[in-house]
Design an enzyme around this catalytic site. Structure first.
Site, PDB file in Angstrom:
ATOM      1  CG  HIS A  54      -0.246   0.032   2.549  1.00 20.46           C
ATOM      2  ND1 HIS A  54       0.271   1.180   3.104  1.00 20.46           N
ATOM      3  CD2 HIS A  54       0.013  -0.963   3.440  1.00 20.46           C
ATOM      4  CE1 HIS A  54       0.813   0.918   4.279  1.00 20.46           C
ATOM      5  NE2 HIS A  54       0.677  -0.376   4.515  1.00 20.46           N
TER       6      HIS A  54
ATOM      7  CB  CYS B  45       1.627  -3.541   5.434  1.00 22.09           C
ATOM      8  SG  CYS B  45       0.029  -4.264   5.882  1.00 22.09           S
TER       9      CYS B  45
END
Length: 235
Positions: free
Chosen positions: A181, A197
């Site tokens: 992301h 992440c």
């Protein structure tokens, strides 16, 4: 013997002479400089000619910086670039080089597009093979229960937007809690800072998002597999 008539004639002559002299003197003074009747009043200074009225011109509007624009100057090695990269993986595969904080998008013919990334901090790295299961633009953020347990002050839900930690785009990895992301903290690129992440600048994640389809293969290398940088940038 006093002659009264002679005296009267002499007096009239003297008077006429004095009057003539006075008249001549007054005329000379009048011709020399006119008398100022009101010496207490000074003449007004000349007024400037009125200036023409200029038409109103508004200040040119300057657009505000784009909300998803990254303003941090990235080190050269973390800027998006095409590099030599030997791999047997098919073009379109994503390879996460965790220890070196790079993401490679395989182009084929020994080349890949390399991006700088942020990865999991100590104790939060992971490895394995996943696929992109979902894509989202300006995604909402719902911290998973594991993260809430560690950081109870976090919001339970946050709508997508420039202030959202997931940034401009997100690509979800399988059924895990992990994503590739964007970020609103581009200064963290090149660091081990996340909860697992993969972070990219908003500009880079938007570029990768446009290249990736649901089902894309993603290989996450372990921290123990530290690889030297492969080749120099080709463009």
């Amino acid at each position: 013997m006093f002659n009264l008539d002679a005296f009267k004639t002499f007096s009239r002559a003297v008077a006429l002479s004095a009057a003539a002299i006075s008249a001549i003197t007054f005329a000379g003074a009048a011709n020399a400089a006119p008398a100022q009747l009101f010496p207490l009043f000074q003449p007004l200074p000349p007024m400037d000619a009125p200036q023409p009225i200029q038409p109103y011109q508004a200040t040119p509007y300057q657009a505000a910086p784009s909300e998803d624009q990254d303003t941090v100057e990235m080190p050269a090695r973390f800027r998006r670039q095409t590099v030599s990269y030997a791999t047997r993986e098919a073009p379109g595969t994503i390879i996460i080089d965790t220890p070196n904080t790079y993401l490679y998008y395989v182009l084929g013919n020994g080349q890949a597009l390399r991006y700088g990334i942020g990865v999991g901090r100590d104790g939060f790295t992971w490895s394995g093979i996943q696929t992109v299961s979902r894509k989202a633009e300006w995604p909402d953020w719902t911290p998973p229960p594991q993260m809430i347990a560690r950081q109870p002050y976090l919001p339970r839900h946050m709508a997508g937007g420039p202030g959202n930690p997931l940034g401009a785009r997100a690509m979800y990895l399988g059924s895990t809690i992990y994503r590739i992301h964007g970020t609103n903290a581009p200064e963290t690129i090149g660091r081990h800072v996340s909860s697992g992440c993969i972070r990219m600048t908003n500009e880079d994640v938007t570029d990768l998002y446009s290249r990736v389809n649901v089902g894309t293969k993603v290989i996450v290398l372990p921290m123990t597999e530290r690889r030297a940088e492969l080749g120099a940038a080709t463009r």
